[in-house]
Design a protein around this motif. Structure first.
Motif, PDB file in Angstrom:
ATOM      1  N   HIS A   1      -7.537  -2.185   8.669  1.00  0.00           N
ATOM      2  CA  HIS A   1      -8.840  -2.218   7.997  1.00  0.00           C
ATOM      3  C   HIS A   1      -8.688  -2.701   6.550  1.00  0.00           C
ATOM      4  O   HIS A   1      -9.452  -3.562   6.084  1.00  0.00           O
ATOM      5  CB  HIS A   1      -9.498  -0.842   8.011  1.00  0.00           C
ATOM      6  CG  HIS A   1     -10.814  -0.800   7.285  1.00  0.00           C
ATOM      7  ND1 HIS A   1     -11.965  -1.372   7.794  1.00  0.00           N
ATOM      8  CD2 HIS A   1     -11.151  -0.286   6.061  1.00  0.00           C
ATOM      9  CE1 HIS A   1     -12.959  -1.201   6.927  1.00  0.00           C
ATOM     10  NE2 HIS A   1     -12.501  -0.553   5.875  1.00  0.00           N
ATOM     11  N   ALA A   2      -7.709  -2.164   5.845  1.00  0.00           N
ATOM     12  CA  ALA A   2      -7.487  -2.601   4.461  1.00  0.00           C
ATOM     13  C   ALA A   2      -7.019  -4.048   4.416  1.00  0.00           C
ATOM     14  O   ALA A   2      -7.424  -4.812   3.527  1.00  0.00           O
ATOM     15  CB  ALA A   2      -6.478  -1.685   3.778  1.00  0.00           C
TER      16      ALA A   2
ATOM     17  N   GLU B   1      -3.836   4.063   3.683  1.00  0.00           N
ATOM     18  CA  GLU B   1      -4.856   4.965   3.154  1.00  0.00           C
ATOM     19  C   GLU B   1      -6.205   4.265   2.990  1.00  0.00           C
ATOM     20  O   GLU B   1      -7.207   4.910   2.638  1.00  0.00           O
ATOM     21  CB  GLU B   1      -4.409   5.517   1.796  1.00  0.00           C
ATOM     22  CG  GLU B   1      -3.199   6.426   1.892  1.00  0.00           C
ATOM     23  CD  GLU B   1      -2.650   6.823   0.524  1.00  0.00           C
ATOM     24  OE1 GLU B   1      -3.159   6.279  -0.491  1.00  0.00           O
ATOM     25  OE2 GLU B   1      -1.733   7.646   0.476  1.00  0.00           O
ATOM     26  N   GLY B   2      -6.241   2.950   3.202  1.00  0.00           N
ATOM     27  CA  GLY B   2      -7.487   2.216   3.035  1.00  0.00           C
ATOM     28  C   GLY B   2      -7.856   1.979   1.587  1.00  0.00           C
ATOM     29  O   GLY B   2      -9.038   1.791   1.266  1.00  0.00           O
ATOM     30  N   GLY B   3      -6.876   1.975   0.692  1.00  0.00           N
ATOM     31  CA  GLY B   3      -7.150   1.804  -0.732  1.00  0.00           C
ATOM     32  C   GLY B   3      -7.421   0.367  -1.123  1.00  0.00           C
ATOM     33  O   GLY B   3      -7.316  -0.562  -0.312  1.00  0.00           O
ATOM     34  N   LYS B   4      -7.748   0.170  -2.384  1.00  0.00           N
ATOM     35  CA  LYS B   4      -7.990  -1.161  -2.923  1.00  0.00           C
ATOM     36  C   LYS B   4      -6.668  -1.835  -3.273  1.00  0.00           C
ATOM     37  O   LYS B   4      -5.676  -1.178  -3.569  1.00  0.00           O
ATOM     38  CB  LYS B   4      -8.889  -1.084  -4.157  1.00  0.00           C
ATOM     39  CG  LYS B   4     -10.306  -0.604  -3.864  1.00  0.00           C
ATOM     40  CD  LYS B   4     -11.152  -0.621  -5.133  1.00  0.00           C
ATOM     41  CE  LYS B   4     -12.576  -0.180  -4.837  1.00  0.00           C
ATOM     42  NZ  LYS B   4     -13.426  -0.192  -6.074  1.00  0.00           N
ATOM     43  N   ALA B   5      -6.675  -3.149  -3.269  1.00  0.00           N
ATOM     44  CA  ALA B   5      -5.466  -3.901  -3.606  1.00  0.00           C
ATOM     45  C   ALA B   5      -5.094  -3.662  -5.063  1.00  0.00           C
ATOM     46  O   ALA B   5      -5.935  -3.809  -5.952  1.00  0.00           O
ATOM     47  CB  ALA B   5      -5.691  -5.385  -3.368  1.00  0.00           C
TER      48      ALA B   5
ATOM     49  N   ILE C   1      -0.603   2.310   0.625  1.00  0.00           N
ATOM     50  CA  ILE C   1      -1.962   2.075   0.135  1.00  0.00           C
ATOM     51  C   ILE C   1      -2.815   1.457   1.239  1.00  0.00           C
ATOM     52  O   ILE C   1      -3.985   1.821   1.435  1.00  0.00           O
ATOM     53  CB  ILE C   1      -1.944   1.183  -1.118  1.00  0.00           C
ATOM     54  CG1 ILE C   1      -1.160   1.857  -2.241  1.00  0.00           C
ATOM     55  CG2 ILE C   1      -3.358   0.861  -1.575  1.00  0.00           C
ATOM     56  CD1 ILE C   1      -1.013   0.991  -3.484  1.00  0.00           C
ATOM     57  N   LEU C   2      -2.242   0.509   1.957  1.00  0.00           N
ATOM     58  CA  LEU C   2      -2.951  -0.093   3.082  1.00  0.00           C
ATOM     59  C   LEU C   2      -3.326   0.969   4.109  1.00  0.00           C
ATOM     60  O   LEU C   2      -4.455   0.991   4.624  1.00  0.00           O
ATOM     61  CB  LEU C   2      -2.086  -1.168   3.741  1.00  0.00           C
ATOM     62  CG  LEU C   2      -1.909  -2.490   3.000  1.00  0.00           C
ATOM     63  CD1 LEU C   2      -0.797  -3.310   3.635  1.00  0.00           C
ATOM     64  CD2 LEU C   2      -3.210  -3.294   2.992  1.00  0.00           C
TER      65      LEU C   2
ATOM     66  N   THR D   1      -3.093   0.139   9.255  1.00  0.00           N
ATOM     67  CA  THR D   1      -3.203  -0.640   8.016  1.00  0.00           C
ATOM     68  C   THR D   1      -4.236  -1.763   8.111  1.00  0.00           C
ATOM     69  O   THR D   1      -4.563  -2.377   7.099  1.00  0.00           O
ATOM     70  CB  THR D   1      -1.845  -1.275   7.644  1.00  0.00           C
ATOM     71  OG1 THR D   1      -1.434  -2.170   8.702  1.00  0.00           O
ATOM     72  CG2 THR D   1      -0.776  -0.221   7.451  1.00  0.00           C
TER      73      THR D   1
ATOM     74  N   GLN E   1     -10.069  -6.186   4.634  1.00  0.00           N
ATOM     75  CA  GLN E   1     -10.872  -6.195   3.408  1.00  0.00           C
ATOM     76  C   GLN E   1     -10.204  -7.014   2.313  1.00  0.00           C
ATOM     77  O   GLN E   1     -10.871  -7.777   1.596  1.00  0.00           O
ATOM     78  CB  GLN E   1     -11.113  -4.746   2.937  1.00  0.00           C
ATOM     79  CG  GLN E   1     -11.837  -3.862   3.946  1.00  0.00           C
ATOM     80  CD  GLN E   1     -13.095  -4.503   4.492  1.00  0.00           C
ATOM     81  OE1 GLN E   1     -13.959  -4.958   3.734  1.00  0.00           O
ATOM     82  NE2 GLN E   1     -13.217  -4.562   5.811  1.00  0.00           N
ATOM     83  N   TRP E   2      -8.897  -6.864   2.153  1.00  0.00           N
ATOM     84  CA  TRP E   2      -8.189  -7.638   1.135  1.00  0.00           C
ATOM     85  C   TRP E   2      -8.230  -9.136   1.465  1.00  0.00           C
ATOM     86  O   TRP E   2      -8.315  -9.980   0.565  1.00  0.00           O
ATOM     87  CB  TRP E   2      -6.747  -7.172   1.020  1.00  0.00           C
ATOM     88  CG  TRP E   2      -6.590  -5.743   0.570  1.00  0.00           C
ATOM     89  CD1 TRP E   2      -7.580  -4.811   0.402  1.00  0.00           C
ATOM     90  CD2 TRP E   2      -5.370  -5.093   0.240  1.00  0.00           C
ATOM     91  NE1 TRP E   2      -7.041  -3.619  -0.010  1.00  0.00           N
ATOM     92  CE2 TRP E   2      -5.686  -3.755  -0.120  1.00  0.00           C
ATOM     93  CE3 TRP E   2      -4.038  -5.482   0.225  1.00  0.00           C
ATOM     94  CZ2 TRP E   2      -4.712  -2.819  -0.492  1.00  0.00           C
ATOM     95  CZ3 TRP E   2      -3.063  -4.563  -0.144  1.00  0.00           C
ATOM     96  CH2 TRP E   2      -3.403  -3.239  -0.515  1.00  0.00           C
TER      97      TRP E   2
END
Length: 478
Positions: free
Chosen positions: A256-257, A219-223, A216-217, A254, A260-261
């Motif tokens: 960028h995510a 892919e830049g997804g949300k936590a 997920i990280l 990983t 953001q998190w």
């Protein structure tokens, strides 16, 4: 914790020597031992530098900052220094170390083979790692603090390292497995916190929460909600204990995510007079200065307190090379200039729009010139009431003991000479270490050894000081 690129370039030494705290001026300059040089900028052209003679000695300074270390630690460091700095020994030795660290064989597993355990345990637990249970970790922490260090950074060492060329991104259909991985990771970090004291740090790697979350990280997804809940429990526990948390930087695929998190955590938890959660900025990236400015601007706009851990960088073998500075000299310049501008509160645009912005800074690394230069500049700025942020320092346990002890000596000298008219800079220094079984610690150390392949010159310098201190003890020199 990151130490820089794995290539050799001209090293930097301080070209301005200060005789003592009363003579300090808020200016310091690094000068290359080669032909190129870059300055640390003074506040004004008229800064009055008090330069000591190269042969002068500061008053009230002990024979060596290393005098506080036990002889056993010095001997182990010298022995390991021979291994790390010898090309003939390091490569085959690392191969054997990696084999043992990842072996499931009864004969090669260091926790199952009593002979291997007896041989490896003293090096792993007494030199680099904290131990395998609460009693051992408490003993290690107390030993470190008894030397004068402000505390420890304790890490639950699990992480996932991806090959950006071959990794799989899909995580659909794996929610149950992901939840189980996050639970294990959360419990590991809570167990780590239970073994920490007030003022200590918890080091966290988001990829330690498992392969599913790592995808997920990437892919830049949300936590995921499960992860957010886990981090809330960890942050609340750390805050109640008086501990701080740093979120490690990881591979750029990983990162960028992760950023953001981490900002989301800062928005919720960095509301007091000291940041609870710190991000990590890697100075070997060409974007590092922009990342610092972006985080400070977010904190200014949204009303929370920024916390930054600044490192050189640790994932050169796994990152896109074009995003990293071309030479170590450029990385050094990046790191040092960011340090100076944060200490002074200059150059970053956010300081012009918000002159009263408060933030926190941790300088992690083992580069002698950088650490010494930062401490001297902070001392100078504090003496003239111009220090914008009081930096903390951290190094890996078992590495850079000479510069760590030197920082402690600076703090002790400042505390002795400080007056009510000035607020002396007393650096807080922390030692970073992991915990677990012998094999788990060996797996952690394998990653750190690979990261620090370029530290041979630095270790040779430290070994010379260790030999001098050992010689002094053997012959009772004062």
């Amino acid at each position: 914790m990151a130490k820089g690129l794995f290539v050799s370039f001209p090293r930097y030494r301080p070209s301005v020597l200060f005789a003592g705290p009363q003579q300090l001026s808020p200016c310091i300059r690094w000068q290359s031992t080669a032909s190129s040089q870059w300055p640390i900028r003074p506040n004004t052209p008229s800064d009055d530098l008090a330069v000591a003679s190269p042969h002068s000695k500061p008053h009230d300074v002990p024979v060596s900052p290393l005098a506080r270390l036990p002889t056993s630690s010095i001997l182990r460091s010298l022995f390991l220094g021979i291994f790390f700095t010898s090309p003939l020994l390091f490569k085959p030795g690392l191969a054997v170390f990696q084999t043992i660290a990842n072996s499931q064989s009864q004969w090669l597993h260091p926790d199952k083979n009593p002979l291997l355990r007896a041989a490896i345990r003293p090096i792993i637990y007494e030199q680099f790692c904290a131990g395998r249970d609460g009693a051992e970790i408490h003993k290690t922490s107390q030993t470190i603090k008894s030397l004068g260090f402000s505390g420890v950074v304790l890490c639950y060492g699990k992480e996932v390292v991806l090959d950006p060329k071959t990794m799989s991104h899909g995580h659909e259909g794996k929610n149950t497995a992901m939840n189980a991985e996050i639970d294990q990771w959360r419990n590991g970090n809570l167990e780590t916190l239970a073994m920490m004291g007030k003022g200590d740090w918890l080091g966290i790697k988001f990829t330690g929460a498992g392969v599913n979350l790592t995808n997920i990280l990437a892919e830049g997804g949300k936590a995921p909600p499960k992860f957010t809940e886990a981090m809330d429990v960890i942050c609340d526990r750390a805050a109640s204990q008086g501990c701080r948390i740093w979120i490690d930087a990881e591979q750029q695929i990983t990162q960028h995510a992760i950023d953001q998190w981490t900002f989301d955590l800062m928005r919720r938890y960095n509301k007091g007079e000291q940041a609870l959660v710190y991000s990590t900025v890697q100075a070997y990236l060409k974007s590092s200065r922009e990342k610092v400015q972006h985080q400070l601007q977010l904190a200014s706009d949204e009303g929370w307190r920024s916390g930054i851990k600044l490192v050189r960088g640790a994932y050169i073998s796994y990152d896109l090379r074009e995003k990293i500075h071309d030479t170590k000299a450029e990385t050094d310049k990046s790191y040092n200039s960011i340090v100076e501008d944060l200490l002074r509160g200059t150059s970053f645009p956010v300081f012009s729009t918000n002159p009263e912005l408060k933030h926190d800074l941790l300088l992690a690394g083992h580069n002698t010139e950088t650490v010494r230069g930062a401490a001297r500049l902070a001392t100078a700025l504090a003496a003239s009431s111009q220090l914008r942020v009081v930096p903390d320092f951290a190094q890996l346990q078992g590495m850079a003991d000479d510069i760590g002890c030197e920082l402690l000596q600076i703090g002790e000298d400042a505390a002795k000479t400080g007056t009510t008219a000035t607020v002396p800079f007393v650096p807080k220094v922390y030692k970073c270490l992991t915990w677990g079984t012998i094999q788990e610690c060996m797996q952690y150390l394998t990653r750190r050894l690979v990261e620090n392949r370029g530290a041979a010159d630095r270790m040779k310098e430290g070994a010379a000081l260790l030999r001098k201190e050992l010689w002094r003890r053997m012959f009772r020199l004062n």
